[in-house]
Design a protein around this motif. Structure first.
Motif, mmCIF file in Angstrom:
data_model
loop_
_atom_site.group_PDB
_atom_site.id
_atom_site.type_symbol
_atom_site.label_atom_id
_atom_site.label_comp_id
_atom_site.label_asym_id
_atom_site.label_seq_id
_atom_site.Cartn_x
_atom_site.Cartn_y
_atom_site.Cartn_z
ATOM 1 N N VAL A 283 23.925 51.597 -46.528
ATOM 2 C CA VAL A 283 25.059 51.892 -45.645
ATOM 3 C C VAL A 283 25.249 53.395 -45.503
ATOM 4 O O VAL A 283 25.457 53.921 -44.403
ATOM 5 C CB VAL A 283 26.335 51.230 -46.200
ATOM 6 N N LEU A 284 25.166 54.106 -46.614
ATOM 7 C CA LEU A 284 25.303 55.565 -46.599
ATOM 8 C C LEU A 284 24.161 56.226 -45.831
ATOM 9 O O LEU A 284 24.384 57.163 -45.059
ATOM 10 C CB LEU A 284 25.338 56.103 -48.030
ATOM 11 N N ALA A 285 22.941 55.741 -46.069
ATOM 12 C CA ALA A 285 21.784 56.349 -45.418
ATOM 13 C C ALA A 285 21.933 56.305 -43.898
ATOM 14 O O ALA A 285 21.682 57.296 -43.207
ATOM 15 C CB ALA A 285 20.508 55.627 -45.848
ATOM 16 N N ALA A 286 22.358 55.155 -43.381
ATOM 17 C CA ALA A 286 22.488 55.001 -41.936
ATOM 18 C C ALA A 286 23.741 55.661 -41.392
ATOM 19 O O ALA A 286 23.712 56.294 -40.335
ATOM 20 C CB ALA A 286 22.481 53.514 -41.575
ATOM 21 N N GLY A 287 24.857 55.542 -42.110
ATOM 22 C CA GLY A 287 26.133 55.997 -41.578
ATOM 23 C C GLY A 287 26.434 57.457 -41.790
ATOM 24 O O GLY A 287 27.128 58.081 -40.974
ATOM 25 N N SER A 288 25.921 58.065 -42.874
ATOM 26 C CA SER A 288 26.291 59.444 -43.194
ATOM 27 C C SER A 288 25.127 60.422 -43.202
ATOM 28 O O SER A 288 25.339 61.635 -43.173
ATOM 29 C CB SER A 288 26.968 59.487 -44.573
ATOM 30 N N GLY A 290 22.073 59.948 -41.219
ATOM 31 C CA GLY A 290 21.259 59.931 -40.017
ATOM 32 C C GLY A 290 19.989 59.124 -40.071
ATOM 33 O O GLY A 290 19.069 59.374 -39.272
ATOM 34 N N PHE A 291 19.879 58.128 -40.932
ATOM 35 C CA PHE A 291 18.678 57.298 -40.997
ATOM 36 C C PHE A 291 18.702 56.261 -39.880
ATOM 37 O O PHE A 291 19.746 55.659 -39.596
ATOM 38 C CB PHE A 291 18.587 56.578 -42.344
ATOM 39 N N SER A 292 17.535 56.011 -39.271
ATOM 40 C CA SER A 292 17.399 54.905 -38.334
ATOM 41 C C SER A 292 17.251 53.611 -39.125
ATOM 42 O O SER A 292 17.079 53.624 -40.354
ATOM 43 C CB SER A 292 16.167 55.101 -37.454
ATOM 44 N N ALA A 293 17.289 52.468 -38.429
ATOM 45 C CA ALA A 293 17.117 51.187 -39.106
ATOM 46 C C ALA A 293 15.759 51.118 -39.798
ATOM 47 O O ALA A 293 15.648 50.670 -40.946
ATOM 48 C CB ALA A 293 17.267 50.041 -38.104
ATOM 49 N N GLY A 294 14.714 51.583 -39.103
ATOM 50 C CA GLY A 294 13.392 51.608 -39.716
ATOM 51 C C GLY A 294 13.329 52.570 -40.888
ATOM 52 O O GLY A 294 12.673 52.302 -41.892
ATOM 53 N N GLY A 295 14.029 53.695 -40.761
ATOM 54 C CA GLY A 295 14.056 54.667 -41.843
ATOM 55 C C GLY A 295 14.712 54.114 -43.092
ATOM 56 O O GLY A 295 14.302 54.428 -44.220
ATOM 57 N N VAL A 296 15.740 53.284 -42.902
ATOM 58 C CA VAL A 296 16.407 52.659 -44.049
ATOM 59 C C VAL A 296 15.436 51.747 -44.786
ATOM 60 O O VAL A 296 15.394 51.733 -46.031
ATOM 61 C CB VAL A 296 17.652 51.873 -43.590
ATOM 62 N N ILE A 297 14.644 50.959 -44.041
ATOM 63 C CA ILE A 297 13.681 50.064 -44.677
ATOM 64 C C ILE A 297 12.632 50.851 -45.444
ATOM 65 O O ILE A 297 12.277 50.516 -46.588
ATOM 66 C CB ILE A 297 13.019 49.160 -43.621
ATOM 67 N N ILE A 298 12.142 51.930 -44.835
ATOM 68 C CA ILE A 298 11.140 52.759 -45.511
ATOM 69 C C ILE A 298 11.724 53.356 -46.787
ATOM 70 O O ILE A 298 11.072 53.376 -47.844
ATOM 71 C CB ILE A 298 10.641 53.865 -44.571
ATOM 72 N N LEU A 341 24.876 64.966 -54.014
ATOM 73 C CA LEU A 341 24.740 64.265 -52.740
ATOM 74 C C LEU A 341 26.047 64.312 -51.949
ATOM 75 O O LEU A 341 26.035 64.506 -50.725
ATOM 76 C CB LEU A 341 24.341 62.812 -53.007
ATOM 77 N N PHE A 342 27.164 64.173 -52.635
ATOM 78 C CA PHE A 342 28.459 64.245 -51.967
ATOM 79 C C PHE A 342 28.719 65.647 -51.416
ATOM 80 O O PHE A 342 29.130 65.809 -50.263
ATOM 81 C CB PHE A 342 29.568 63.864 -52.947
ATOM 82 N N SER A 349 19.050 63.758 -43.609
ATOM 83 C CA SER A 349 18.165 62.813 -44.294
ATOM 84 C C SER A 349 17.381 63.452 -45.436
ATOM 85 O O SER A 349 17.075 62.791 -46.432
ATOM 86 C CB SER A 349 17.198 62.182 -43.290
ATOM 87 N N THR A 350 17.044 64.742 -45.307
ATOM 88 C CA THR A 350 16.268 65.391 -46.370
ATOM 89 C C THR A 350 17.032 65.382 -47.686
ATOM 90 O O THR A 350 16.468 65.095 -48.754
ATOM 91 C CB THR A 350 15.934 66.841 -45.978
ATOM 92 N N VAL A 351 18.323 65.683 -47.639
ATOM 93 C CA VAL A 351 19.154 65.667 -48.847
ATOM 94 C C VAL A 351 19.190 64.272 -49.446
ATOM 95 O O VAL A 351 19.070 64.092 -50.664
ATOM 96 C CB VAL A 351 20.585 66.154 -48.518
ATOM 97 N N PHE A 352 19.326 63.254 -48.584
ATOM 98 C CA PHE A 352 19.401 61.888 -49.109
ATOM 99 C C PHE A 352 18.067 61.449 -49.695
ATOM 100 O O PHE A 352 18.028 60.747 -50.711
ATOM 101 C CB PHE A 352 19.824 60.924 -48.005
ATOM 102 N N TRP A 353 16.972 61.842 -49.065
ATOM 103 C CA TRP A 353 15.664 61.491 -49.616
ATOM 104 C C TRP A 353 15.507 62.055 -51.024
ATOM 105 O O TRP A 353 15.006 61.376 -51.930
ATOM 106 C CB TRP A 353 14.546 62.035 -48.723
ATOM 107 N N ILE A 354 15.931 63.280 -51.232
ATOM 108 C CA ILE A 354 15.745 63.919 -52.539
ATOM 109 C C ILE A 354 16.679 63.305 -53.578
ATOM 110 O O ILE A 354 16.232 62.764 -54.612
ATOM 111 C CB ILE A 354 15.976 65.434 -52.433
ATOM 112 N N PHE A 355 17.977 63.392 -53.335
ATOM 113 C CA PHE A 355 18.936 62.995 -54.371
ATOM 114 C C PHE A 355 19.188 61.490 -54.391
ATOM 115 O O PHE A 355 19.575 60.942 -55.430
ATOM 116 C CB PHE A 355 20.237 63.782 -54.189
#
Length: 457
Positions: A283-288, A290-298, A341-342, A349-355
């Motif tokens: 939910v965070l990845a997509a909503g905060s 900028g992840f796409s639906a496919g990006g969330v699955i990956i 992360l907060f 997305s780069t920050v979310f990928w890392i942390f």
């Protein structure tokens, strides 16, 4: 990684390679239900909409799904310690593991008949709820076997191996069914989405997957002969007498081993925080971020792979420094990563990928070490009962992370004057609060030294 060691006296399975492998394969196979069916495929199917935006199974499915899973949770809380205690007393742990796993397999296979029409919703919800109940009851007996196939010096790495295989098995099966049946419109095996056939065939695959990977432990870890187990455990008891015995034993546990009771409470809190990381991560990845639906699955695939590998490796550390230190270190690292992360939520997305991946590294080790710590604390002969209480306390605390998430959003919206959707990132603080509370509750718990023999009942 070696899991072999001289077997414990009177225990022919402890530390031997094949029993450990057979036991871990159940975790690999169980991913079919708890990952593919419950998390990613069947529940999504029940709540899906058609091309016109109408729910496939009629209006109000989300609410009905919530009530069905809530009812399942209540049954698990009531039945888990009872079935664990009765398995301990009867000495038929493998028998009940086979029965409960068999019900999960049948429920999974019957989901094939849930076609996308409102009249089939009740069947779908019933099968999903029943599968959840019996999956948790099977897990009680499965977890209680940990002390049968490990020694005090290897319990951590074996617990980590099983938990890690669960993560990795879920990803392997999810990728197989996703590309084989669900996406693209005509999967690799020619199955289409007409009449929900892609999802329904996936349910059959999940049933077969669970059956195949459950058989090794059921055929390997044998119960004592029935006559011998009954001579040790005493005569059979009815349900009322079993509950009476359970309450008496819980009271005795409170009087004589309050440390274990404290751990059950602390673990219930931080385990719900750990569940919240995965529940709200997508939910965070997509909503905060900028992840796409496919990006969330990956990201989900990467997160589970990282968690699985880390859990197996941290199992070795568990046996060296002790499970409590693994849990404390993992929860501390997660609180730090979550706070970063907060603070950096505008980093995309780069920050979310890392942390986000840093968070995932420590989720599995904390879960696995929690199981191994309890296994070290349980007196011999009470494994099923106490792991049943472990399941019950976890269910009792399962409201904490969702509540903390919602409160954090509500407070943030009130303070900033913005909508809760605009301050969704504040939910991170709610999850961190639950993790921190569990960490603080854990600190006073006294953990046995690595390799220390378990207490006797």
């Amino acid at each position: 990684m070696s899991t072999t060691e001289a077997p414990a006296v009177g225990n022919p399975y402890a530390g031997r390679r094949w029993p450990v492998t057979a036991w871990g394969l159940w975790d690999w196979g169980s991913a079919a239900f708890n990952a593919v069916i419950t998390t990613f495929v069947f529940t999504v199917y029940l709540t899906a909409e058609d091309d016109a935006g109408q729910p496939l199974f009629g209006p109000g499915v989300d609410t009905k799904l919530g009530w069905a899973l809530a009812a399942a949770g209540v049954l698990i809380a009531l039945l888990a310690p009872l079935t664990g205690q009765r398995a301990d007393r009867s000495g038929r742990r493998t028998f009940w593991l086979a029965i409960h796993t068999g019900v999960v397999i049948v429920a999974s296979a019957l989901m094939f008949f849930v076609t996308p029409e409102p009249s089939m919703l009740l069947l779908g919800l019933f099968l999903l709820a029943a599968g959840n109940v019996f999956f948790e009851l099977a897990s009680v007996n499965y977890n209680a076997m940990l002390n049968e196939i490990s020694t005090p010096a290897t319990v951590g790495r074996i617990s980590g191996l099983g938990w890690g295989l669960g993560y990795l098995g879920g990803i392997v099966l999810l990728l197989f069914v996703y590309f084989g049946f669900i996406s693209p419109d005509v999967g690799l095996f020619g199955i289409t989405g007409d009449n929900g056939l892609d999802v329904r065939v996936t349910m059959l695959v999940c049933a077969i997957w669970t059956a195949v990977f459950s058989l090794p432990v059921i055929l390997t870890i044998r119960d004592a002969p029935r006559g011998a187990s009954e001579r040790v455990a005493g005569p059979r008891t009815g349900i009322v007498a079993s509950y009476r015995h359970l309450f008496a034993t819980v009271g005795d546990l409170w009087r004589t081993d309050r440390n274990t009771v404290y751990f059950l409470g602390a673990s219930a809190v931080f385990r719900d925080g750990l569940a919240g990381v995965f529940t709200f991560g997508a939910v965070l990845a997509a909503g905060s971020f900028g992840f796409s639906a496919g990006g969330v699955i990956i990201f989900g695939v990467a997160a589970n792979v990282v968690a699985g590998i880390a859990t197996i490796l941290f199992g070795l550390l568990d046996d060296r420094i002790g499970p409590k230190r693994v849990i404390v270190g993992s929860l501390t690292a997660m609180c730090v990563a979550g706070l970063v992360l907060f603070v950096l939520h505008d980093g995309g997305s780069t920050v979310f990928w890392i942390f986000g991946l840093v968070l995932c590294i420590f989720v599995g080790p904390a879960q696995s070490a929690s199981r191994s710590l309890l296994a070290r604390l349980i007196p011999e002969g009470r494994e099923g009962q106490v792991f049943g209480l472990y399941a019950t306390t976890g269910r009792a605390a399962s409201f904490l992370a969702p509540t903390a998430w919602a409160l954090a959003l509500t407070i943030a919206a009130g303070v900033t004057g913005r909508s809760s959707d605009d301050v969704q990132y504040a939910g991170i603080l709610g999850i961190l609060l639950v993790l921190l509370a569990g960490l603080l509750l854990l600190l006073p718990v006294k953990a046995p030294r690595p390799g220390q023999p378990r207490p006797t009942a």
